[in-house]
Design a protein around this motif. Structure first.
Motif, short mmCIF file in Angstrom:
data_model
loop_
_atom_site.label_atom_id
_atom_site.label_comp_id
_atom_site.label_asym_id
_atom_site.label_seq_id
_atom_site.Cartn_x
_atom_site.Cartn_y
_atom_site.Cartn_z
N LEU A 139 -8.37 118.29 -3.85
CA LEU A 139 -9.54 118.84 -3.99
C LEU A 139 -9.88 118.82 -5.74
N LYS A 143 -12.65 120.65 -8.59
CA LYS A 143 -13.90 121.75 -8.47
C LYS A 143 -14.63 121.70 -9.99
N MET A 156 -17.45 121.71 -5.10
CA MET A 156 -15.99 121.40 -4.83
C MET A 156 -16.03 120.08 -3.74
N GLN A 203 -13.40 116.95 -1.76
CA GLN A 203 -12.44 116.68 -1.08
C GLN A 203 -12.47 115.02 -1.21
N VAL A 220 -17.30 120.18 -0.14
CA VAL A 220 -16.81 121.15 0.58
C VAL A 220 -17.09 122.62 0.14
N GLU A 221 -16.77 123.67 0.88
CA GLU A 221 -16.89 124.91 0.52
C GLU A 221 -15.75 125.87 1.04
N ARG A 222 -15.60 126.81 0.65
CA ARG A 222 -14.59 127.55 1.43
C ARG A 222 -15.11 128.43 2.36
N TYR A 259 -11.12 125.28 3.54
CA TYR A 259 -12.20 124.38 3.17
C TYR A 259 -12.79 123.61 4.27
#
Length: 188
Positions: A77, A79, A84, A86, A130-132, A138
Motif C-alpha cells: 500500500l 498513500k 491510496m 495497492q 483503493v479506499e478504506r 481496503y
C-alpha cells in the motif's frame, strides 16, 4: 508517485489492455473476468532474480499471499496526495518482506519465479486505486472496469531500475554535500 522497474531486466513481455495482450491469452483472461485483456505489466525475469520495492515513496506491505492457483504474491500500500494505491507483485518464488513492514525505495521484497497461472518466469506488476471502507478494510475502486480494478501504470512509470536510480541519487547527494563543505570553507 513514480514507479521504476522492480528488477534489472528491461524486457516487458506483456502490457496493459487489449493492445498489449498476447492474442492467444485473451480467451484465458476473459475466463477469469478480465474483459479487456491483461491487467498489468509482465517483465521477463530469471529464476530467483531479486525484486525490489520500485516506488519513490514509502510502501507498507499489506500481505504476502499464496493464492488458490499456487501463485505467490505481495500486496503493498502507498498513500500520497493523489490517494491510496495497492501495488501487486506476482508469480514469486519466495518473499523477502512481511505484512506490516515499511519499505523504502530499492528495498528487497522477493524473488522471481513462475508460480501460479504462469507461462514462464516473470514478474507480474499491477496497480489498483483503493479506499478504506467503513470497517477499515481496503476496497478496490472501479472493480468493474474490466480489469478487476487495475489501472495502467504508464502515467506513473519511469523506465530505470529502482536500485540504479537510488544509487544515482545517493551520488548526487554526496556531490552536493561536498560542494556545501567547500562553500562553507570559502565563506568562513
Amino acid at each position: 508517485m513514480i514507479i521504476y522497474r522492480a528488477l534489472k531486466t528491461n524486457l516487458r513481455t506483456q502490457g496493459f489492455g487489449l493492445k498489449e495482450t498476447q492474442p492467444s491469452l485473451i480467451p484465458f483472461y476473459e475466463s477469469i473476468g478480465l474483459k479487456f485483456g491483461h491487467n498489468g505489466w509482465d517483465w521477463l525475469a530469471e529464476d530467483g532474480q531479486k525484486l525490489h520495492w520500485d516506488c519513490d515513496i514509502e510502501g507498507e506491505v499489506l500481505n504476502t499471499h499464496i493464492d488458490s492457483k499456487g501463485g505467490l504474491g505481495i500486496e503493498i500500500l502507498t498513500k500520497n496526495l493523489d490517494g491510496m494505491y495497492q501495488h501487486r507483485f506476482w508469480h514469486l518464488k519466495s518473499f523477502a518482506c512481511q505484512a506490516g513492514q515499511k519499505l523504502g525505495s530499492g528495498d528487497l521484497i522477493g524473488y522471481a519465479d513462475n508460480t501460479g497461472w504462469s507461462t514462464g518466469t516473470h514478474l507480474h506488476r499491477d496497480l489498483k486505486k483503493v479506499e478504506r471502507d467503513e470497517f477499515g478494510n481496503y476496497k478496490t475502486l472501479n472493480r468493474d472496469n474490466g480489469y478487476l480494478g487495475c489501472i495502467d501504470l504508464t502515467p506513473y512509470f519511469e523506465n530505470i531500475f529502482v536500485v540504479d536510480k537510488m544509487e544515482y541519487l545517493k551520488k548526487q547527494v554526496s556531490i552536493l554535500s561536498s560542494m556545501i563543505e567547500i562553500l562553507k570553507k570559502i565563506l568562513s
